[in-house]
Design a protein around this motif. Structure first.
Motif, PDB file in Angstrom:
ATOM      1  N   VAL A 131      42.966  46.311  71.457  1.00  0.00           N
ATOM      2  CA  VAL A 131      43.931  46.846  72.419  1.00  0.00           C
ATOM      3  C   VAL A 131      43.216  47.764  73.425  1.00  0.00           C
ATOM      4  CG1 VAL A 131      45.946  48.346  72.635  1.00  0.00           C
ATOM      5  CG2 VAL A 131      45.880  46.620  70.844  1.00  0.00           C
ATOM      6  N   SER A 132      42.230  48.506  72.947  1.00  0.00           N
ATOM      7  CA  SER A 132      41.502  49.420  73.838  1.00  0.00           C
ATOM      8  C   SER A 132      40.709  48.644  74.882  1.00  0.00           C
ATOM      9  CB  SER A 132      40.547  50.305  73.036  1.00  0.00           C
ATOM     10  OG  SER A 132      41.255  51.045  72.070  1.00  0.00           O
ATOM     11  N   LYS A 133      40.090  47.531  74.463  1.00  0.00           N
ATOM     12  CA  LYS A 133      39.367  46.702  75.435  1.00  0.00           C
ATOM     13  C   LYS A 133      40.330  46.184  76.501  1.00  0.00           C
ATOM     14  CE  LYS A 133      35.742  45.812  75.897  1.00  0.00           C
ATOM     15  NZ  LYS A 133      34.810  46.700  76.668  1.00  0.00           N
ATOM     16  N   PHE A 134      41.513  45.776  76.048  1.00  0.00           N
ATOM     17  CA  PHE A 134      42.545  45.266  76.961  1.00  0.00           C
ATOM     18  C   PHE A 134      42.881  46.308  78.020  1.00  0.00           C
ATOM     19  CE2 PHE A 134      47.224  44.419  77.613  1.00  0.00           C
ATOM     20  CZ  PHE A 134      47.046  43.286  78.384  1.00  0.00           C
ATOM     21  N   LEU A 135      42.869  47.593  77.616  1.00  0.00           N
ATOM     22  CA  LEU A 135      43.202  48.666  78.557  1.00  0.00           C
ATOM     23  C   LEU A 135      41.982  49.140  79.351  1.00  0.00           C
ATOM     24  CD1 LEU A 135      45.694  50.804  76.466  1.00  0.00           C
ATOM     25  CD2 LEU A 135      46.182  49.236  78.330  1.00  0.00           C
ATOM     26  N   GLY A 136      40.822  48.545  79.110  1.00  0.00           N
ATOM     27  CA  GLY A 136      39.658  48.871  79.934  1.00  0.00           C
ATOM     28  C   GLY A 136      38.732  49.929  79.362  1.00  0.00           C
ATOM     29  N   TYR A 137      38.891  50.267  78.083  1.00  0.00           N
ATOM     30  CA  TYR A 137      37.984  51.246  77.474  1.00  0.00           C
ATOM     31  C   TYR A 137      36.650  50.603  77.107  1.00  0.00           C
ATOM     32  CZ  TYR A 137      41.695  54.669  76.786  1.00  0.00           C
ATOM     33  OH  TYR A 137      42.687  55.571  76.981  1.00  0.00           O
ATOM     34  N   ARG A 138      35.620  51.441  77.071  1.00  0.00           N
ATOM     35  CA  ARG A 138      34.371  51.069  76.419  1.00  0.00           C
ATOM     36  C   ARG A 138      34.529  51.532  74.974  1.00  0.00           C
ATOM     37  NH1 ARG A 138      29.458  52.371  74.728  1.00  0.00           N
ATOM     38  NH2 ARG A 138      27.878  50.784  75.195  1.00  0.00           N
ATOM     39  N   VAL A 139      34.377  50.623  74.017  1.00  0.00           N
ATOM     40  CA  VAL A 139      34.745  50.919  72.629  1.00  0.00           C
ATOM     41  C   VAL A 139      33.509  51.059  71.742  1.00  0.00           C
ATOM     42  CG1 VAL A 139      35.967  50.061  70.593  1.00  0.00           C
ATOM     43  CG2 VAL A 139      36.943  49.707  72.877  1.00  0.00           C
ATOM     44  N   THR A 140      33.448  52.167  71.003  1.00  0.00           N
ATOM     45  CA  THR A 140      32.409  52.369  70.001  1.00  0.00           C
ATOM     46  C   THR A 140      33.085  52.509  68.640  1.00  0.00           C
ATOM     47  OG1 THR A 140      31.059  53.567  71.606  1.00  0.00           O
ATOM     48  CG2 THR A 140      30.488  53.860  69.292  1.00  0.00           C
ATOM     49  N   VAL A 141      32.615  51.746  67.664  1.00  0.00           N
ATOM     50  CA  VAL A 141      33.116  51.867  66.290  1.00  0.00           C
ATOM     51  C   VAL A 141      32.005  52.491  65.457  1.00  0.00           C
ATOM     52  CG1 VAL A 141      33.828  50.586  64.224  1.00  0.00           C
ATOM     53  CG2 VAL A 141      34.661  49.890  66.493  1.00  0.00           C
ATOM     54  N   CYS A 142      32.362  53.500  64.658  1.00  0.00           N
ATOM     55  CA  CYS A 142      31.351  54.206  63.868  1.00  0.00           C
ATOM     56  C   CYS A 142      31.826  54.371  62.433  1.00  0.00           C
ATOM     57  CB  CYS A 142      31.073  55.571  64.496  1.00  0.00           C
ATOM     58  SG  CYS A 142      29.993  56.630  63.521  1.00  0.00           S
ATOM     59  N   ASP A 143      30.965  54.004  61.495  1.00  0.00           N
ATOM     60  CA  ASP A 143      31.252  54.191  60.075  1.00  0.00           C
ATOM     61  C   ASP A 143      29.901  54.337  59.384  1.00  0.00           C
ATOM     62  OD1 ASP A 143      31.939  53.641  57.242  1.00  0.00           O
ATOM     63  OD2 ASP A 143      33.900  53.102  58.065  1.00  0.00           O
TER      64      ASP A 143
END
Lengths: 263, 104
Positions: free
Chosen positions: A113-125
């Motif tokens: 959903v964030s990509k759809f809204l134009g965010y650059r997405v980082t996932v961290c675990d």
């Protein structure tokens, strides 16, 4: 052959590379159509007057930093409070950042959903088995690390339009993620968990030295009270909360209501 | 602007003349914010949009005229301009566009 379009070409390449750039175009006054292309490091072109260029370039950088697009008016040599020249400023800011802590099912939906809204997405675990590019193909970056270590690195770049979502609901990840997000200027910090998890976490945060004012910055439990259940619906409630926070609209957030989240 | 770059690239490679229209201002309600852009080539092909579909047809006509004449212009569509333009926004707002040839 089409005419050479050097300013458009530079603008196009910067937009594609997602590097910040803004274009100022005279739309009224002498030299309608003349252009000044501005990046944080350079200016190209001219509006036909060196003083006007200097003043407009300075204003354009401010508009670019705020991500604003619109008309500004000047005197012929850039004078304030005059309106002989109207300049249209188009800002192409870098995309906002969405940093998601916790590699869970909700993460995949929020990344999407964030990509759809134009965010650059980082996932961290911190768990390499879960934090894989294969599980989060839409994320721009998947980082295997502790939240506080990632935020020590990228935190200084986070601003009002950026967001941090803490989806781990595991105190040993949550607490360092939240405390290190609180020292940044990030505009949104959302934290997932049931009411009980939230209460328990609040006690731990206070024990960790988090102040009342800092607690008030947290959107916890995360999201608007839409009544959805699935990871996708939850992701929508999170991004909807981010939009409402930015626009200052009053909508029912889970943080501000009581009772079970799923009912 | 981003959504029309691929089409404009193609048109430029084909040597076609292009005009670009941008929303520069909005009074009242309108579907697209300032910065929304639409490109039109000399054959009347379109990329991008400047409204919810209300004024795009009229923008093509203006853009073709801009390509022909080379003149840049500001154009206003809205209910207050009914006499000047036959089209408007169904939402009742007024939209100001700057239309220019892509020669820069």
């Amino acid at each position: 052959m089409a005419a050479e379009t050097p300013i458009f070409t530079q603008l196009r390449d910067a937009i594609r590379a997602e590097s910040p750039i803004a274009l100022a175009t005279t739309i009224e006054g002498p030299g309608v159509g003349s252009k000044l292309l501005v990046t944080p490091d350079s200016t190209t072109g001219s509006l036909g007057n060196a003083d006007l260029d200097r003043v407009v370039a300075r204003d354009v950088l401010g508009e670019l930093a705020a991500g604003r697009t619109g008309i500004r008016r000047y005197g012929p040599e850039g004078q304030a409070r005059e309106d002989d020249v109207a300049v249209f400023i188009e800002s192409y800011a870098s995309p906002p950042q969405m940093v998601i802590f916790g590699a869970v099912d909700f993460t995949a939906a929020l990344a999407r959903v964030s990509k759809f809204l134009g965010y650059r997405v980082t996932v961290c675990d911190a768990r390499p088995v879960f934090a894989t590019k294969k599980r989060f193909p839409l994320a721009d970056e998947v980082v295997v690390d502790w939240p506080d270590r990632l935020l020590a690195k990228i935190g200084p770049d986070l601003g009002q339009l950026d967001a941090v979502a803490v989806l781990t609901h595991d105190a040993k990840f949550d607490i360092p993620a939240i405390t290190s997000a609180l020292v940044t200027n990030v505009g949104y910090i959302g934290v997932m968990g049931s009411r009980r998890t939230h209460d328990d976490r609040t006690v731990r945060l206070i024990d960790a030295g988090v102040t009342e004012d800092e607690l008030a910055r947290l959107r916890s439990p995360i999201g608007l009270d839409l009544g959805g259940r699935t990871p996708e619906e939850t992701a929508i409630s999170i991004v909807a909360e981010i939009i409402a926070l930015r626009t200052g609209r009053i909508v029912p957030a889970l943080r501000d209501t009581e009772g079970p989240i799923h009912r | 602007m981003k959504e029309l770059l691929n089409d404009v690239d193609r048109w430029q490679r084909q040597g076609k003349a292009v005009a670009v229209a941008r929303v520069i201002d909005l009074d009242g309600s309108g579907p697209r914010l300032p910065g929304a852009a639409m490109a039109v080539n000399e054959d009347g092909e379109v990329a991008g949009s400047v409204s919810g579909g209300c004024v795009e047809g009229a923008v093509v006509t203006e853009a073709l005229d801009v390509i022909e004449s080379g003149d840049r212009r500001t154009v206003t569509f809205g209910y207050s301009d009914d006499e000047a333009f036959a089209v408007g926004l169904t939402c009742g707002g007024t939209i100001h566009l700057f239309i220019e040839p892509l020669d820069w």
